[in-house]
Scaffold this motif. Structure first.
Motif, PDB file in Angstrom:
ATOM      1  N   ILE A  33       0.840  -1.200   0.000  1.00  0.00           N
ATOM      2  CA  ILE A  33       0.000   0.000   0.000  1.00  0.00           C
ATOM      3  C   ILE A  33       0.873   1.248   0.000  1.00  0.00           C
ATOM      4  O   ILE A  33       0.618   2.193  -0.753  1.00  0.00           O
ATOM      5  N   MET A  34       1.907   1.242   0.812  1.00  0.00           N
ATOM      6  CA  MET A  34       2.836   2.379   0.864  1.00  0.00           C
ATOM      7  C   MET A  34       3.430   2.656  -0.510  1.00  0.00           C
ATOM      8  O   MET A  34       3.438   3.803  -0.965  1.00  0.00           O
ATOM      9  N   GLU A  35       3.943   1.631  -1.136  1.00  0.00           N
ATOM     10  CA  GLU A  35       4.597   1.794  -2.437  1.00  0.00           C
ATOM     11  C   GLU A  35       3.612   2.218  -3.523  1.00  0.00           C
ATOM     12  O   GLU A  35       3.921   3.074  -4.337  1.00  0.00           O
ATOM     13  N   THR A  36       2.453   1.626  -3.519  1.00  0.00           N
ATOM     14  CA  THR A  36       1.461   1.926  -4.550  1.00  0.00           C
ATOM     15  C   THR A  36       0.962   3.365  -4.448  1.00  0.00           C
ATOM     16  O   THR A  36       0.851   4.063  -5.451  1.00  0.00           O
ATOM     17  N   LEU A  37       0.656   3.799  -3.231  1.00  0.00           N
ATOM     18  CA  LEU A  37       0.089   5.135  -3.040  1.00  0.00           C
ATOM     19  C   LEU A  37       1.148   6.195  -2.774  1.00  0.00           C
ATOM     20  O   LEU A  37       0.815   7.380  -2.698  1.00  0.00           O
ATOM     21  N   GLN A  38       2.399   5.752  -2.617  1.00  0.00           N
ATOM     22  CA  GLN A  38       3.495   6.681  -2.308  1.00  0.00           C
ATOM     23  C   GLN A  38       3.194   7.492  -1.043  1.00  0.00           C
ATOM     24  O   GLN A  38       3.227   8.720  -1.050  1.00  0.00           O
ATOM     25  N   ILE A  39       2.869   6.747   0.027  1.00  0.00           N
ATOM     26  CA  ILE A  39       2.616   7.359   1.329  1.00  0.00           C
ATOM     27  C   ILE A  39       3.520   6.709   2.358  1.00  0.00           C
ATOM     28  O   ILE A  39       4.078   5.629   2.122  1.00  0.00           O
ATOM     29  N   SER A  40       3.668   7.354   3.492  1.00  0.00           N
ATOM     30  CA  SER A  40       4.536   6.833   4.548  1.00  0.00           C
ATOM     31  C   SER A  40       3.898   5.627   5.236  1.00  0.00           C
ATOM     32  O   SER A  40       2.678   5.420   5.165  1.00  0.00           O
ATOM     33  N   GLN A  41       4.736   4.861   5.916  1.00  0.00           N
ATOM     34  CA  GLN A  41       4.249   3.710   6.680  1.00  0.00           C
ATOM     35  C   GLN A  41       3.286   4.177   7.763  1.00  0.00           C
ATOM     36  O   GLN A  41       2.247   3.559   7.999  1.00  0.00           O
ATOM     37  N   ALA A  42       3.594   5.278   8.417  1.00  0.00           N
ATOM     38  CA  ALA A  42       2.740   5.799   9.481  1.00  0.00           C
ATOM     39  C   ALA A  42       1.359   6.170   8.937  1.00  0.00           C
ATOM     40  O   ALA A  42       0.335   5.845   9.555  1.00  0.00           O
ATOM     41  N   LYS A  43       1.324   6.827   7.786  1.00  0.00           N
ATOM     42  CA  LYS A  43       0.040   7.226   7.198  1.00  0.00           C
ATOM     43  C   LYS A  43      -0.753   6.000   6.767  1.00  0.00           C
ATOM     44  O   LYS A  43      -1.958   5.915   7.021  1.00  0.00           O
ATOM     45  N   ALA A  44      -0.106   5.054   6.116  1.00  0.00           N
ATOM     46  CA  ALA A  44      -0.790   3.835   5.688  1.00  0.00           C
ATOM     47  C   ALA A  44      -1.356   3.092   6.895  1.00  0.00           C
ATOM     48  O   ALA A  44      -2.534   2.702   6.900  1.00  0.00           O
ATOM     49  N   SER A  45      -0.553   2.915   7.916  1.00  0.00           N
ATOM     50  CA  SER A  45      -0.989   2.187   9.112  1.00  0.00           C
ATOM     51  C   SER A  45      -2.137   2.898   9.813  1.00  0.00           C
ATOM     52  O   SER A  45      -3.089   2.261  10.265  1.00  0.00           O
ATOM     53  N   ARG A  46      -2.049   4.210   9.917  1.00  0.00           N
ATOM     54  CA  ARG A  46      -3.106   4.986  10.584  1.00  0.00           C
ATOM     55  C   ARG A  46      -4.440   4.789   9.858  1.00  0.00           C
ATOM     56  O   ARG A  46      -5.479   4.535  10.489  1.00  0.00           O
ATOM     57  N   HIS A  47      -4.428   4.861   8.534  1.00  0.00           N
ATOM     58  CA  HIS A  47      -5.668   4.696   7.777  1.00  0.00           C
ATOM     59  C   HIS A  47      -6.166   3.256   7.814  1.00  0.00           C
ATOM     60  O   HIS A  47      -7.380   3.016   7.882  1.00  0.00           O
ATOM     61  N   LEU A  48      -5.269   2.293   7.792  1.00  0.00           N
ATOM     62  CA  LEU A  48      -5.676   0.889   7.880  1.00  0.00           C
ATOM     63  C   LEU A  48      -6.313   0.580   9.230  1.00  0.00           C
ATOM     64  O   LEU A  48      -7.311  -0.145   9.289  1.00  0.00           O
ATOM     65  N   ILE A  49      -5.770   1.129  10.298  1.00  0.00           N
ATOM     66  CA  ILE A  49      -6.362   0.935  11.632  1.00  0.00           C
ATOM     67  C   ILE A  49      -7.752   1.562  11.681  1.00  0.00           C
ATOM     68  O   ILE A  49      -8.692   0.984  12.232  1.00  0.00           O
TER      69      ILE A  49
END
Length: 112
Positions: A33-49
């Motif tokens: 998800i991080m690589e595909t959307l070019q977002i940080s791990q923190a942002k990806a994790s926050r939205h997934l939670i």
């Protein structure tokens, strides 16, 4: 317990909609998800939670990796239409799908 208000709040953010679009394709690791959307791990994790707490996605751990997939529930079928009839026809969602497929192809080649 599925709460429709929580589900709708979960879908009310552009990044979360982009993640839902990707997870409709297949189970994905946070790094995918991080690589595909070019977002940080923190942002990806926050939205997934947030999506998990809304009852839209589920997760599983494998070693140090967290994998997410859509939670399937008959009461959430309206999301099928949202993704397939709407999101997949719009930018940036179409581009996200292209980026995901490119990323996964390259990732598979590197892992062989």
């Amino acid at each position: 317990m599925l709460n429709l208000l929580d589900v709708l709040k979960g879908l009310s953010d552009a990044t979360r909609l982009r993640i839902v679009n990707l997870l409709y394709e297949k189970e994905l690791c946070v790094c995918d998800i991080m690589e595909t959307l070019q977002i940080s791990q923190a942002k990806a994790s926050r939205h997934l939670i947030y999506l998990k707490n809304a009852g839209l996605v589920k997760d599983r751990k494998q070693a140090q990796w967290a994998y997410y997939s859509m939670y399937k529930d008959d009461r959430l079928q309206f999301i099928d239409s949202l993704v397939y009839d709407n999101l997949r026809n719009l930018e940036p969602y179409k581009k996200d799908m292209e980026n995901l497929n490119k990323w996964l192809r390259n990732k598979d080649v590197q892992c062989d």
